[in-house]
Write an enzyme that holds these catalytic residues in place. Structure first.
Site, PDB file in Angstrom:
ATOM      1  N   GLU A   1      -2.084  -7.904  17.367  1.00 31.06           N
ATOM      2  CA  GLU A   1      -1.691  -6.497  17.549  1.00 31.06           C
ATOM      3  C   GLU A   1      -0.259  -6.200  17.115  1.00 31.06           C
ATOM      4  O   GLU A   1       0.021  -5.126  16.581  1.00 31.06           O
ATOM      5  CB  GLU A   1      -1.890  -6.061  19.008  1.00 31.06           C
ATOM      6  CG  GLU A   1      -3.344  -5.824  19.399  1.00 31.06           C
ATOM      7  CD  GLU A   1      -4.105  -7.101  19.709  1.00 31.06           C
ATOM      8  OE1 GLU A   1      -3.472  -8.178  19.777  1.00 31.06           O
ATOM      9  OE2 GLU A   1      -5.340  -7.033  19.881  1.00 31.06           O
TER      10      GLU A   1
ATOM     11  N   HIS B   1      -8.811  -3.066  30.713  1.00 29.45           N
ATOM     12  CA  HIS B   1      -9.425  -2.297  29.622  1.00 29.45           C
ATOM     13  C   HIS B   1      -9.657  -0.843  30.015  1.00 29.45           C
ATOM     14  O   HIS B   1     -10.532  -0.181  29.454  1.00 29.45           O
ATOM     15  CB  HIS B   1     -10.789  -2.896  29.237  1.00 29.45           C
ATOM     16  CG  HIS B   1     -10.718  -4.182  28.470  1.00 29.45           C
ATOM     17  ND1 HIS B   1     -10.394  -5.373  29.062  1.00 29.45           N
ATOM     18  CD2 HIS B   1     -10.931  -4.461  27.162  1.00 29.45           C
ATOM     19  CE1 HIS B   1     -10.433  -6.335  28.138  1.00 29.45           C
ATOM     20  NE2 HIS B   1     -10.758  -5.808  26.999  1.00 29.45           N
TER      21      HIS B   1
HETATM   22  C1  LIG Z   1      -5.351  -8.600  22.927  1.00 28.92           C
HETATM   23  C2  LIG Z   1      -6.773  -8.286  22.730  1.00 28.92           C
HETATM   24  N1  LIG Z   1      -7.169  -7.850  21.521  1.00 28.92           N
HETATM   25  C3  LIG Z   1      -8.455  -7.537  21.317  1.00 28.92           C
HETATM   26  C4  LIG Z   1      -9.380  -7.660  22.322  1.00 28.92           C
HETATM   27  C5  LIG Z   1     -10.827  -7.260  22.113  1.00 28.92           C
HETATM   28  N2  LIG Z   1     -11.622  -8.470  21.986  1.00 28.92           N
HETATM   29  C6  LIG Z   1     -12.208  -9.027  23.058  1.00 28.92           C
HETATM   30  S1  LIG Z   1     -12.945 -10.472  22.690  1.00 28.92           S
HETATM   31  C7  LIG Z   1     -12.499 -10.349  21.087  1.00 28.92           C
HETATM   32  C8  LIG Z   1     -12.852 -11.434  20.138  1.00 28.92           C
HETATM   33  C9  LIG Z   1     -12.220 -12.705  20.545  1.00 28.92           C
HETATM   34  O1  LIG Z   1     -12.558 -13.684  19.640  1.00 28.92           O
HETATM   35  P1  LIG Z   1     -12.382 -15.207  19.990  1.00 28.92           P
HETATM   36  O2  LIG Z   1     -10.982 -15.437  20.456  1.00 28.92           O
HETATM   37  O3  LIG Z   1     -12.819 -15.971  18.804  1.00 28.92           O
HETATM   38  O4  LIG Z   1     -13.326 -15.463  21.237  1.00 28.92           O
HETATM   39  P2  LIG Z   1     -14.922 -15.342  21.280  1.00 28.92           P
HETATM   40  O5  LIG Z   1     -15.247 -13.925  21.661  1.00 28.92           O
HETATM   41  O6  LIG Z   1     -15.466 -15.701  19.949  1.00 28.92           O
HETATM   42  O7  LIG Z   1     -15.337 -16.280  22.346  1.00 28.92           O
HETATM   43  C10 LIG Z   1     -11.786  -9.183  20.858  1.00 28.92           C
HETATM   44  C11 LIG Z   1     -11.244  -8.761  19.544  1.00 28.92           C
HETATM   45  C12 LIG Z   1      -8.912  -8.103  23.567  1.00 28.92           C
HETATM   46  N3  LIG Z   1      -9.726  -8.206  24.613  1.00 28.92           N
HETATM   47  N4  LIG Z   1      -7.625  -8.422  23.737  1.00 28.92           N
END
Ligand SMILES: Cc1ncc(C[n+]2csc(CCOP(=O)(O)OP(=O)(O)O)c2C)c(N)n1
Ligand SMILES: Cc1ncc(C[n+]2csc(CCOP(=O)(O)OP(=O)(O)O)c2C)c(N)n1
Ligand SMILES: [Mg+2]
Ligand SMILES: [Mg+2]
Lengths: 329, 327, 329, 327
Positions: B60, B129
């Site tokens: 971000e 959120h």
């Molecule tokens: C700081 C932040 N940015 C974006 C999000 C929205 N978000 C939640 S899970 C996710 C994907 C996360 O990917 P990863 O770290 O690979 O974990 P996975 O979901 O694949 O287990 C996103 C973009 C968030 N919760 N927090």
């Protein structure tokens, strides 16, 4: 990982070399003047002098084309000067005058000169990384062909925005050079204790970009490394991380007892690795410069800086109305 | 005119501007093939391609600063921050960079960036959120802050935001995305800084923002049955704030209530209430300028508690009655 | 950089292996139940299932001692279960009931069980890295001898807090293991397009810590790698970055058309790299488990999960007064 | 009693607690041999060693979260953030983590961390090093917010903050560091949530925070010469806010002015003013509850402009006169 010593690049004319030396001397004298005026109480706030680091600013920016851009740091006077800024207007800014680069509203930590491609100094450590990345994105999207150098210190390499920006620039192949002026300390923090690796340039490998550590006291080595990185960037091959080993001869900012380092260490650098002394000597050895010419440059620069001071001191204060101007476009 | 949703209207505003202006592009997490966490950019990748609908890593701070740096150098980026709670990771870039660059540089840079981001509770997403933190950004000189409550306002204000040469925070509400309303098909702007009287009335002025506009309109219906006629004002933009429209209304009704979803303490409702209290309306007030806002807790997950945490129609109705029954 | 295949570690008893399999099956059934209840409208909000990733949670946490701690993610049910949490109270939390781990106030993304050393799931991607680092600092300062695992996804490795935390943990030699569950996607973002390197574990080299990439479908390989890292941490040698290659069999969260990946790719993983199927088969091949025993476990788990559902569904809602409780200590 | 500076008093509070409680330690950038950017921790490294006076890398998010994680697991860290402007880099950890963990976890964690940080303008450090953003944190449920104005308050409130089991934001003012005052030598606490009447008066209540307390006391002297006697209240803690003391005073004086250095728009002054306006004092007000605060600009570098950007003694005097001359 560590760059080779390059001695006298083919594409630098003798004139250019002398010009680079001259710029370095301007920076040195400018910083001396700033320090002096600060001590005299003419400048308020704070200041971060780049004395001792002249070769990184001049070598790196010397390798750029006019259309290229930079983002700078709290220790940014050298970058400004190397990018061609007027030292009268710089000093006027430090004196908070209306004729200053920021109309007296920015001060030392915020000098910018967008017309010259200087996107500005930044008071936030590693605050410039995302901005440089964005400026590089513009270059790419609008096919403007310019390259951006993002200057930062060793300490800044521990900020999250360093990491995020290098990654973003790498995955988008952006024309940006992340140029670390590793002067061994972040304020009082010795970089050796702040990271667990030898070279900051090793961090490039986390982003799949080339990383190189160079001698920041050697302006031509800086020039070469930057030139190479700029060519890579300009031809669409993405970013590079350059780490130049250097040293700030003065304290971090206005009041700094420098308890975190020894006087011996300082002496070592100042007597043996002063980039100006080294470059001057090599130019004289090469026969590109004479002792007399060198002295003439010193004298010229001195009066150049005095003139700038005169301009700055005789400039008017900003008007009270200007307080609320320029908040919104 | 046709009815489209708030989300569609946001998309339409972006698409129309992007068709007309090459310099406008979007970036954000999952905005490409996924269409964004709330589907707002659905289909835009197909039309505009990955260069102008740029899916970013989860970074971000960098993507926000990248948008700002691009804006400084000639682009007009629209950044989608997936949840407004994540502004907390990009705060330095928004507040210390985007908002201040122009001023710090003595008027030399302009930063035409729009940061769109969904705020608010009601989706069962709990404390990290569901926040409404627009008050933070409204406190920062150099930023403009918009909070549209209807599909039609969203479209016109977003266009104005994109065309504005300043950094604009554009707070969408996740529960409003599915809301339908009449929206003109052509591209149009609604000027930033002009409040909208969503309903005229005589007995009391309610200034409500975002989703609270709708809750207040519902409350107005109920109150109407009791022959109480409230005026409902939607500031639409928090900065600049259309103080005149609000004060004029209060001069007429002599009573003012400010309703926000954001936590009451230190929320922007306090700014609006204080502003009214300081204005020439003071001498005509028949009741204290009052506020309804979120309670002093992080947002709970449990849906019953979640509703209790922010003002509901019943709360507004009751508060208005109380204020009218006063002396 | 890439870890070797280890087959059947010496220090794992057959009982422990069967127990690990059982835990994996509990996680699988639990997630199935959650999905089912979500579809039935019994659970609101959102959910992030870890189906397919059971081996990382169970293998890593299986290598810990009871006093050790973890921080978890939005995709954290498996970590909870592996750390010993009660699935009845977990389901109750998802149903927003008073008997839930967070009294119904946290939901799926915030389940914590401090008594068991689970410092909590986190709705902020990479939000847990600094917290895990701090928990490890406590261990070091108070000489408590515990180790902390910080779980995170591939996408989280692009957040600034990842970088800052790994560096901090490295320079302070903290007993923390950064455990990346690389399931190839961050929501819709393919990690291949989000980084410019092959393995996330390569990033360890930026911090002078060991980094290893392992097969996250092989629970014993996960166990081994974590055991080694835990020993290193416990003996004062600092952090490790482990990257386990895995795959989430389901979508990112409740509504996900999975347009960013192909059905073929999914099938490949589900049929060939299902950690439960693989582990079960190897235990049967080893003679540690019989087909009948395996079936018995499945049945047992099924009724275990049904019971949990019963408990959760029959639990009371939190009281309205609880809204404002527990804000301050 | 003896006179020591505000900075010394902060240091003394920390040192005394650290001598008594092994779990308390400090971390921050340059707090060791350098003594911190403002010299507050001078000499503490020598007394407590590098384990308990931990100099950190420049990583605001990680060091803040590290302090929070340590607090969750049994330590009582004090984090020095070098300038309060840098909260913008640690916002997620403070707002989404520290403030919410306990609630999200159903009351199971406690986060006894103190975040000390210098705020305010007047040192010629321009837009990125001069902000007063305490309103942001005061808007967040789960945090306590303290803003001491005198050496003696700083000492007692800091001790209370360290002993508190919640995350506490402790805003120091860089221009106050050198200010001297009587401070008791023993360790003592001042309870969080109790305002202090810095000067009694009858004609008008000024609620002022941080450095504005001193400017208001100066204004009070000037006004005294005109036989105008203002009451000066220093809330000292913004959250929880001692509403009772403030309201009681306004009931007596019938006029209230709120003075903050922070930008007026959306500042915490709005909360205090609205709170007064909503209270039982409303019916007794002889003038609008007014505010003085920073102008709507980033902080300029030029010292003359910098002074103009925030309320000065003259502004307070003039505003009080205006309010008293009303009707
Ligand atoms: C700081 C932040 N940015 C974006 C999000 C929205 N978000 C939640 S899970 C996710 C994907 C996360 O990917 P990863 O770290 O690979 O974990 P996975 O979901 O694949 O287990 C996103 C973009 C968030 N919760 N927090
Ligand atoms: C985000 C942030 N943190 C801390 C500071 C305070 N600060 C200013 S310069 C500095 C040291 C920076 O070190 P380095 O990056 O090595 O640059 P150098 O000063 O050595 O040129 C610090 C800690 C700041 N300005 N911004
Ligand atoms: Mg440095
Ligand atoms: Mg992933």
């Amino acid at each position: 990982m560590t760059g080779k010593k390059t001695k006298g690049s083919q594409d630098i004319t003798p004139e250019k070399k002398v010009e680079m030396l001259e710029q370095m001397i301007v920076i040195r004298h400018f910083e001396q003047k700033v320090e002096q005026m600060f001590m005299q109480g003419k400048i308020h706030g704070t200041m971060h002098l780049c004395t001792g680091q002249e070769a990184t600013a001049v070598g790196a920016i010397g390798a750029l084309e006019a259309k290229d851009k930079i983002t700078s740091t709290h220790r940014g006077h050298g970058h400004c000067i190397a990018k061609g800024s007027d030292i009268g207007r710089m000093l006027a800014e430090l004196l908070a005058k209306e004729t200053g680069y920021c109309k007296g509203k920015g001060g030392s930590m915020h000098i910018a000169d967008l017309d010259l491609g200087n996107l500005g100094a930044n008071g936030i450590v590693a605050g410039g990384h995302p901005l440089a990345t964005g400026a590089a994105l513009t270059s790419k999207m609008k096919k403007l062909g310019y390259v951006v150098i993002c200057f930062f210190g060793d300490g800044a390499s521990n900020e999250g925005s360093f990491h995020e920006s290098l990654n973003l620039a790498a995955v988008w192949d952006l024309p940006v050079i992340f140029f670390c002026e590793n002067n061994e300390y972040a304020m009082s923090g010795p970089i050796k204790e702040m990271i667990n690796i030898e070279h900051i340039s090793q961090r490039a490998s986390s982003y799949g970009m080339p990383g190189v550590t160079i001698n920041g006291s050697d302006v031509l080595e800086v020039y070469e490394a930057t030139k190479e990185a700029a060519e890579r960037a300009r031809s669409g091959q993405g970013p590079t991380l350059i780490e130049a080993k250097t040293y700030r001869f003065k304290g971090h900012s206005r009041a700094d007892a420098r308890k975190y380092r020894t006087r011996e260490e300082e002496k070592e650098w100042i007597t043996k690795k002063d980039p100006i002394a080294l470059f001057k000597k090599s130019l004289i050895d090469e026969g590109v410069l004479s002792e007399e010419k060198a002295q003439a440059i010193e004298d010229q620069v001195q009066s150049f800086v005095e003139k700038a001071q005169g301009f700055a001191e005789n400039s008017p204060e900003p008007s009270p109305e200007s307080l609320q101007e320029d908040v919104y476009a | 005119m046709r009815e489209i949703t708030y989300a569609e209207s946001v998309r339409e505003a972006m698409s129309q501007v992007m068709r007309a202006d090459e310099d406008v592009f979007i970036l954000g997490e999952d905005i490409g093939i996924y269409g964004g966490a709330f589907g707002v950019t659905n289909g835009m990748l197909d039309e505009f391609g990955p260069e102008r609908v740029r899916t970013t890593p989860i970074s971000e701070a960098a993507i926000t600063g990248c948008a700002i740096g691009a804006a400084m150098t000639g682009m007009r980026p629209i950044l989608e921050l997936q949840f407004s709670d994540f502004i907390t990771i990009a705060t330095d870039q928004i507040v210390n960079q985007a908002a201040k660059l122009r001023y710090m540089y003595g008027g030399k840079a302009s930063v035409p960036v729009v940061i769109r981001t969904p705020a608010g509770s009601g989706a069962g997403l709990a404390a990290q959120h569901s926040q409404s933190l627009e008050a933070w950004m409204a406190h920062i000189p150099g930023l403009k802050v918009i909070q549209p409550s209807t599909p039609s306002d969203a479209k016109g204000l977003l266009k104005a935001a994109i065309e504005d040469n300043n950094p604009v925070m554009f707070y969408e509400h996740k529960l409003l995305y599915g809301m339908k309303g009449d929206v003109a098909e052509d591209s149009y702007t609604i000027p930033i800084g002009v409040a909208d009287v969503k309903k005229e009335g005589t007995d009391l002025t309610v200034v409500a923002t975002s989703i609270m506009v709708h809750k207040t309109l519902e409350a107005a219906e109920e109150l109407g049955k009791e022959n109480i006629h409230i005026e409902v004002i939607d500031p639409r933009t928090l900065v600049p704030l259309d103080e005149e429209t609000i004060i004029k209304s209060v001069l007429k009704t002599r009573r003012a209530l400010v309703v926000t979803e954001a936590v009451k303490r230190g929320g922007y409702g306090a700014e609006i209430a204080s502003m009214i209290g300081e204005s020439e309306a003071f001498d005509f007030l028949d009741a204290p300028v009052s506020r309804l806002g979120g309670v002093d807790t992080p947002m709970p997950y449990n849906p019953t508690l979640e509703k209790m945490a922010v003002p509901q129609v019943g709360d507004i109705v009751q508060k208005v009655r109380e204020m009218l029954n006063r002396a």
